[in-house]
Motif scaffolding. Structure first.
Motif, PDB file in Angstrom:
ATOM      1  N   ILE A  96       0.840  -1.202   0.000  1.00  0.00           N
ATOM      2  CA  ILE A  96       0.000   0.000   0.000  1.00  0.00           C
ATOM      3  C   ILE A  96       0.877   1.255   0.000  1.00  0.00           C
ATOM      4  O   ILE A  96       0.621   2.209  -0.752  1.00  0.00           O
ATOM      5  CB  ILE A  96      -0.962  -0.001   1.211  1.00  0.00           C
ATOM      6  CG1 ILE A  96      -1.982  -1.127   1.090  1.00  0.00           C
ATOM      7  CG2 ILE A  96      -1.645   1.351   1.384  1.00  0.00           C
ATOM      8  CD1 ILE A  96      -2.953  -0.985  -0.057  1.00  0.00           C
ATOM      9  N   VAL A  97       1.931   1.275   0.823  1.00  0.00           N
ATOM     10  CA  VAL A  97       2.842   2.422   0.866  1.00  0.00           C
ATOM     11  C   VAL A  97       3.539   2.601  -0.486  1.00  0.00           C
ATOM     12  O   VAL A  97       3.665   3.716  -0.991  1.00  0.00           O
ATOM     13  CB  VAL A  97       3.867   2.270   2.010  1.00  0.00           C
ATOM     14  CG1 VAL A  97       4.986   3.278   1.900  1.00  0.00           C
ATOM     15  CG2 VAL A  97       3.174   2.403   3.356  1.00  0.00           C
ATOM     16  N   LEU A 156       1.954   6.476  -6.988  1.00  0.00           N
ATOM     17  CA  LEU A 156       0.917   7.370  -7.502  1.00  0.00           C
ATOM     18  C   LEU A 156       1.267   8.831  -7.260  1.00  0.00           C
ATOM     19  O   LEU A 156       1.044   9.683  -8.129  1.00  0.00           O
ATOM     20  CB  LEU A 156      -0.436   7.018  -6.884  1.00  0.00           C
ATOM     21  CG  LEU A 156      -1.012   5.665  -7.311  1.00  0.00           C
ATOM     22  CD1 LEU A 156      -2.322   5.378  -6.580  1.00  0.00           C
ATOM     23  CD2 LEU A 156      -1.212   5.601  -8.807  1.00  0.00           C
ATOM     24  N   PHE A 157       1.834   9.136  -6.098  1.00  0.00           N
ATOM     25  CA  PHE A 157       2.271  10.508  -5.817  1.00  0.00           C
ATOM     26  C   PHE A 157       3.365  10.927  -6.803  1.00  0.00           C
ATOM     27  O   PHE A 157       3.339  12.032  -7.338  1.00  0.00           O
ATOM     28  CB  PHE A 157       2.784  10.624  -4.380  1.00  0.00           C
ATOM     29  CG  PHE A 157       3.357  11.973  -4.069  1.00  0.00           C
ATOM     30  CD1 PHE A 157       2.534  13.040  -3.755  1.00  0.00           C
ATOM     31  CD2 PHE A 157       4.725  12.185  -4.119  1.00  0.00           C
ATOM     32  CE1 PHE A 157       3.056  14.293  -3.487  1.00  0.00           C
ATOM     33  CE2 PHE A 157       5.269  13.432  -3.857  1.00  0.00           C
ATOM     34  CZ  PHE A 157       4.428  14.482  -3.542  1.00  0.00           C
ATOM     35  N   PHE A 168      14.875   5.075  -9.763  1.00  0.00           N
ATOM     36  CA  PHE A 168      13.623   5.337  -9.050  1.00  0.00           C
ATOM     37  C   PHE A 168      12.415   5.083  -9.950  1.00  0.00           C
ATOM     38  O   PHE A 168      11.497   4.346  -9.579  1.00  0.00           O
ATOM     39  CB  PHE A 168      13.606   6.779  -8.531  1.00  0.00           C
ATOM     40  CG  PHE A 168      12.330   7.152  -7.834  1.00  0.00           C
ATOM     41  CD1 PHE A 168      12.091   6.756  -6.535  1.00  0.00           C
ATOM     42  CD2 PHE A 168      11.363   7.887  -8.496  1.00  0.00           C
ATOM     43  CE1 PHE A 168      10.914   7.092  -5.893  1.00  0.00           C
ATOM     44  CE2 PHE A 168      10.180   8.232  -7.866  1.00  0.00           C
ATOM     45  CZ  PHE A 168       9.959   7.838  -6.561  1.00  0.00           C
ATOM     46  N   TYR A 169      12.418   5.678 -11.139  1.00  0.00           N
ATOM     47  CA  TYR A 169      11.257   5.515 -12.019  1.00  0.00           C
ATOM     48  C   TYR A 169      11.157   4.103 -12.583  1.00  0.00           C
ATOM     49  O   TYR A 169      10.045   3.599 -12.780  1.00  0.00           O
ATOM     50  CB  TYR A 169      11.259   6.563 -13.134  1.00  0.00           C
ATOM     51  CG  TYR A 169      10.832   7.916 -12.611  1.00  0.00           C
ATOM     52  CD1 TYR A 169       9.574   8.107 -12.063  1.00  0.00           C
ATOM     53  CD2 TYR A 169      11.688   9.003 -12.639  1.00  0.00           C
ATOM     54  CE1 TYR A 169       9.176   9.322 -11.563  1.00  0.00           C
ATOM     55  CE2 TYR A 169      11.304  10.236 -12.149  1.00  0.00           C
ATOM     56  CZ  TYR A 169      10.041  10.390 -11.612  1.00  0.00           C
ATOM     57  OH  TYR A 169       9.644  11.605 -11.114  1.00  0.00           O
ATOM     58  N   LEU A 214       8.064  -0.683 -12.880  1.00  0.00           N
ATOM     59  CA  LEU A 214       8.069  -2.151 -12.890  1.00  0.00           C
ATOM     60  C   LEU A 214       7.443  -2.749 -11.640  1.00  0.00           C
ATOM     61  O   LEU A 214       6.901  -3.853 -11.679  1.00  0.00           O
ATOM     62  CB  LEU A 214       9.496  -2.662 -13.064  1.00  0.00           C
ATOM     63  CG  LEU A 214      10.170  -2.300 -14.389  1.00  0.00           C
ATOM     64  CD1 LEU A 214      11.621  -2.750 -14.385  1.00  0.00           C
ATOM     65  CD2 LEU A 214       9.416  -2.887 -15.557  1.00  0.00           C
ATOM     66  N   GLY A 215       7.508  -2.043 -10.517  1.00  0.00           N
ATOM     67  CA  GLY A 215       7.008  -2.586  -9.264  1.00  0.00           C
ATOM     68  C   GLY A 215       5.539  -2.371  -8.996  1.00  0.00           C
ATOM     69  O   GLY A 215       4.937  -3.088  -8.192  1.00  0.00           O
ATOM     70  N   LEU A 216       4.937  -1.394  -9.665  1.00  0.00           N
ATOM     71  CA  LEU A 216       3.533  -1.071  -9.387  1.00  0.00           C
ATOM     72  C   LEU A 216       2.576  -2.245  -9.611  1.00  0.00           C
ATOM     73  O   LEU A 216       1.765  -2.546  -8.726  1.00  0.00           O
ATOM     74  CB  LEU A 216       3.117   0.158 -10.201  1.00  0.00           C
ATOM     75  CG  LEU A 216       1.761   0.769  -9.862  1.00  0.00           C
ATOM     76  CD1 LEU A 216       1.700   1.174  -8.400  1.00  0.00           C
ATOM     77  CD2 LEU A 216       1.493   1.972 -10.752  1.00  0.00           C
ATOM     78  N   PRO A 217       2.642  -2.954 -10.722  1.00  0.00           N
ATOM     79  CA  PRO A 217       1.716  -4.092 -10.885  1.00  0.00           C
ATOM     80  C   PRO A 217       1.922  -5.182  -9.825  1.00  0.00           C
ATOM     81  O   PRO A 217       0.952  -5.771  -9.343  1.00  0.00           O
ATOM     82  CB  PRO A 217       2.047  -4.626 -12.277  1.00  0.00           C
ATOM     83  CG  PRO A 217       2.686  -3.502 -12.980  1.00  0.00           C
ATOM     84  CD  PRO A 217       3.418  -2.729 -11.935  1.00  0.00           C
TER      85      PRO A 217
END
Length: 173
Positions: free
Chosen positions: A14-15, A21-22, A43-44, A49-52
């Motif tokens: 969640i974090v 998203l921020f 970072f990007y 890659l990590g969001l899904p």
């Protein structure tokens, strides 16, 4: 032990989602920039890659035996749809976040008393060339970021600055 681990994974996911998203929304409008291109790239890449995976990992905290079968199916289907939306948005983000960064061509001045610098920068858009230029005074912010402020070198107080004319990130033979 397993229940605690599930909660830790869920809340870390969640974090991560909140930070992602921020970063790709409100963070794009903040005046701060990464001080180093490699850190920005890492970072990007991590965010994109990590969001899904973070979305899928939230299933660990939301699917429970105490829920009804219908509720668990709805949670699973919505998570799969959100993950697919993340993958599709990645393609769009690769072209907006993956390209275009201010690259220092030369460091013109260094301040005598602190870490501020005046730099000539080009907006590097990869294979598409350069999309503009600017002269900025950079103020370090929390080690990994800078606050660039556009400046006119004709109006600075030259007694506070040392003329260095150092080569920046763009290397010429």
């Amino acid at each position: 032990m397993l229940k605690t681990l599930r909660k830790i994974i869920f809340w870390c996911s969640i974090v991560f989602i909140a930070i992602a998203l921020f970063s790709i929304t409100i963070g794009q409008y903040l005046p701060y920039e990464f001080a180093d291109y490699d850190i920005q790239n890492f970072f990007y890449d991590t965010i994109i890659l990590g969001l899904p995976f973070a979305v899928v990992l939230t299933l660990i905290g939301t699917i429970k035996k105490s829920n009804t079968k219908t509720k668990n199916i709805i949670i699973s289907v919505s998570t799969v749809l959100i993950t697919a939306l993340c993958f599709i948005s990645q393609l769009l983000l690769l072209f907006t976040l993956g390209f275009g960064v201010w690259t220092t061509e030369s460091i013109i001045y260094k301040h005598k008393s602190d870490d501020r610098e005046i730099k000539y920068q080009l907006y590097d858009i990869g294979a598409f060339g350069y999309g503009g230029n600017r002269i900025v005074e950079t103020k370090p912010f929390m080690k990994y970021w800078i606050l660039p402020i556009e400046i006119d070198t004709a109006t600075i107080e030259k007694s506070q600055w040392i003329l260095v004319n150092q080569q920046g990130d763009i290397k010429f033979p």
